[in-house]
Design an enzyme around this catalytic site. Structure first.
Site, PDB file in Angstrom:
ATOM      1  N   ASP A 220       2.240   3.155   2.331  1.00  0.00           N
ATOM      2  CA  ASP A 220       2.763   2.742   1.053  1.00  0.00           C
ATOM      3  C   ASP A 220       3.622   3.500   0.581  1.00  0.00           C
ATOM      4  OD1 ASP A 220       2.779   0.166  -0.540  1.00  0.00           O
ATOM      5  OD2 ASP A 220       2.303   1.346  -2.009  1.00  0.00           O
ATOM      6  N   GLU A 280       6.785   3.694   4.545  1.00  0.00           N
ATOM      7  CA  GLU A 280       7.770   2.937   3.547  1.00  0.00           C
ATOM      8  C   GLU A 280       8.379   3.695   2.803  1.00  0.00           C
ATOM      9  OE1 GLU A 280       7.261  -0.556   0.519  1.00  0.00           O
ATOM     10  OE2 GLU A 280       6.036   1.028   0.608  1.00  0.00           O
TER      11      GLU A 280
END
Ligand code: GLC
Ligand code: MG
Length: 554
Positions: A220, A280
């Protein structure tokens, strides 16, 4: 076909020594709360996912990625983690995850799970411990507790925005003049990566899930974590820009973050077989993105430049071209992403529309599916988000009272947020909850999704689901799809993209983004088409607008 001129070669991509699975895996993203509910509480869960694994094997994907299932107050859909080495009791147990891994491997599917290293939930024991002390304590050193500006520290320490709207700083209760940093929601305090304890804790988390058998992690916000020294003010950008990408400024994409990925890579490489990462990173350029996949860092990153391409052959060609060049420069495979739990579903994104009431969803679906078929034919790894294979649209008319995205609250409803792509999956039946649950889904499903259920589409050879299955089968069977080379061909039309995957049985992929039929001289067998194709009197292939077509060249 051989007469078609080469537009721009890409043959400089060196051949690979090792054919690693992740280089061309098709990865299916599961958003656990919205996938399948096993116990009737209206919240999708791990046993629900486990029961649907055969559907995914049948679909023909190579791997699944589970968004967070960790204990969480769910103030940011689970990206606010209380314990990264456990499962939220509402979603199941660590044993359920073990079962998912075992069944997936049995079915030939690899498993990625999510790791959220930029922040914890404010309910994490470490943040609670910090709150019980004064800034300056070792407990606070795990976060960013900073004295504010102004005589009494009454102003935030700098001008950073939260990516969800509003300031990135919240006053520390009981300690006037002190603030803590959160690049996202107030409930997600940022971790201080200058503190070694944070590194050690995350390595424990990686090993915990690797030891349990997971094949990799989706990381993330891999471009945050490390902040510029001294936390200086950033450029003043308007709020929409912050929320669209969080790409600029001293809070993002700092050189130091790459050391963290080198550290993590050593952990992944210490396993046999080596485990893998997909990051990401919403960074400004494909070059900046490629830096994350240098040989000793992450294996892949999501290609959000592709996700942002709009319906124009030239734009799409450019983004594919730069993605291929920049990723090949570091030896990493490109990835192709059109959808995830943070963005409007492509069916709606690609729909021509004037306002929420006059969207041409049918055209949007044709374009989204055509783009997806293009992406599945490109070299590298591709991502599908749950429901993409069913052609689900964004749910744009959720009532405000059911919305849960912190973005909605932090912007006082100005930005509606991401709930519309998180509406639970329609599995079967004619009416909500469409087999998702026996109870009440945590977000309401539209009344007109009966034709979109997996069950309805399984029974229909012309459905979106049938097309995805076909594409994934052809992709697996064809030696030229997946990793490898790409050659641009000249279709004879600016608005028709023509891509060849060369090799023993070459495949030509055409994408018509124009507003009418286009004829292309090509000799071969049509393997797959998302819209109408026919032959004209001269034997040229006529391809309808908003259509992608795969052709096995003669
Ligand atoms: C990532 C996630 C998103 C989450 C944010 C904060 O962008 O994909 O859902 O809200 O990080 O963790
Ligand atoms: Mg449940």
């Amino acid at each position: 076909m051989t007469e078609l001129p080469v537009r721009e070669g890409n043959a400089d991509i060196p051949p690979r020594e090792v054919r690693d699975w992740w280089r061309d895996a098709v990865v299916y993203q599961i958003y656990p709360r919205s996938f399948a509910d096993s116990d009737g509480d209206g919240l999708g869960d791990l046993p629900g996912i486990r029961s649907r694994l055969p559907y995914l094997a049948q679909l023909g994907v190579d791997a699944i990625w589970l968004s967070p299932f960790y204990p969480s107050p769910l103030l940011d859909g689970g990206y606010d983690v209380i314990d990264p080495r456990d499962v939220d009791p509402r979603l199941g147990t660590v044993d359920d995850l073990r079962g998912i891994v075992a069944d997936s491997h049995e079915l030939g599917l690899r498993v990625f799970v999510d790791v959220v290293p930029n922040h914890f939930s404010w309910e994490h024991p470490w943040f609670k411990a910090a709150l019980a002390t004064a800034p300056g304590s070792p407990e606070w050193d795990r976060f960013h507790a900073v004295r504010g500006k102004g005589p009494e520290g009454e102003l935030p320490p700098n001008n950073w925005h939260s990516a969800f709207g509003g300031p990135a700083w919240t006053p520390i209760p009981g300690h006037a003049g002190w603030w803590y940093l959160h690049l996202f929601d107030t409930s997600q305090p940022d971790l201080n990566w200058a503190n070694r304890e944070i590194h050690e804790d995350f390595q424990r988390t990686l090993r915990f899930w690797f030891d349990l058998g997971v094949d990799g992690f989706r990381i993330d916000v891999a471009h945050s974590l490390v902040k510029a020294e001294g936390l200086p003010d950033g450029p003043v950008v308007d709020e929409d820009e912050v929320m669209a990408g969080s790409e600029r400024g001293p809070a993002w994409d700092q050189p130091g973050v790459h050391d963290v990925w080198r550290e993590w890579r050593r952990v992944a490489d210490s396993y046999d077989p080596p485990r893998v990462f997909v990051g990401e990173a919403w960074v400004a350029t494909t070059e900046a993105q490629a830096a994350y996949t240098r040989p000793d860092e992450l294996h892949t990153t999501f290609n959000f430049h592709f996700l942002r391409a709009f319906w124009d052959a030239t734009v799409i060609r450019d983004v594919i071209g730069t993605s291929l060049l920049t990723s090949s420069a570091v030896g990493a495979p490109p990835t192709w992403v059109l959808s995830n739990h943070d963005v409007w579903r492509p069916v709606t994104r690609f729909a021509p529309w004037r306002d929420a009431h006059t969207m041409d969803i049918a055209t949007g679906r044709r374009r989204a599916v055509a783009m997806s078929m293009l992406s599945l034919a490109l070299p590298g790894s591709a991502y599908l988000y749950q429901g993409e294979e069913l052609g689900l649209p964004e749910v744009v008319d959720l009532p405000d009272e059911v919305r849960q995205d912190p973005t909605f609250f932090r912007t006082e409803g100005r930005v509606k947020g991401r709930d519309g792509c998180r509406v639970p999956i329609p599995w079967s039946g004619d009416a909500p909850p469409y087999g998702f649950t026996t109870g009440t889904p945590w977000l309401p499903q539209p009344a007109d999704w009966a034709g979109l259920t997996a069950e309805a589409q399984e029974a229909d050879d012309s459905s979106t689901l049938a097309l995805y299955r076909r594409a994934l089968r052809v992709r697996r069977e064809s030696p030229v799809l997946g990793d490898g080379e790409l050659i641009w061909r000249e279709s004879g039309h600016d608005d028709v993209l023509a891509v060849e995957r060369p090799g023993e049985r070459p495949i030509l992929v055409l994408l018509n983004t124009g507003d009418g039929d286009r004829a292309v001289a090509v000799d071969g067998e049509v393997l797959l088409h998302t819209g109408e194709v026919s032959l004209d009197p001269d034997g040229a292939l006529v391809i309808a607008p908003d259509t992608c077509c795969w052709i096995a060249l003669a």
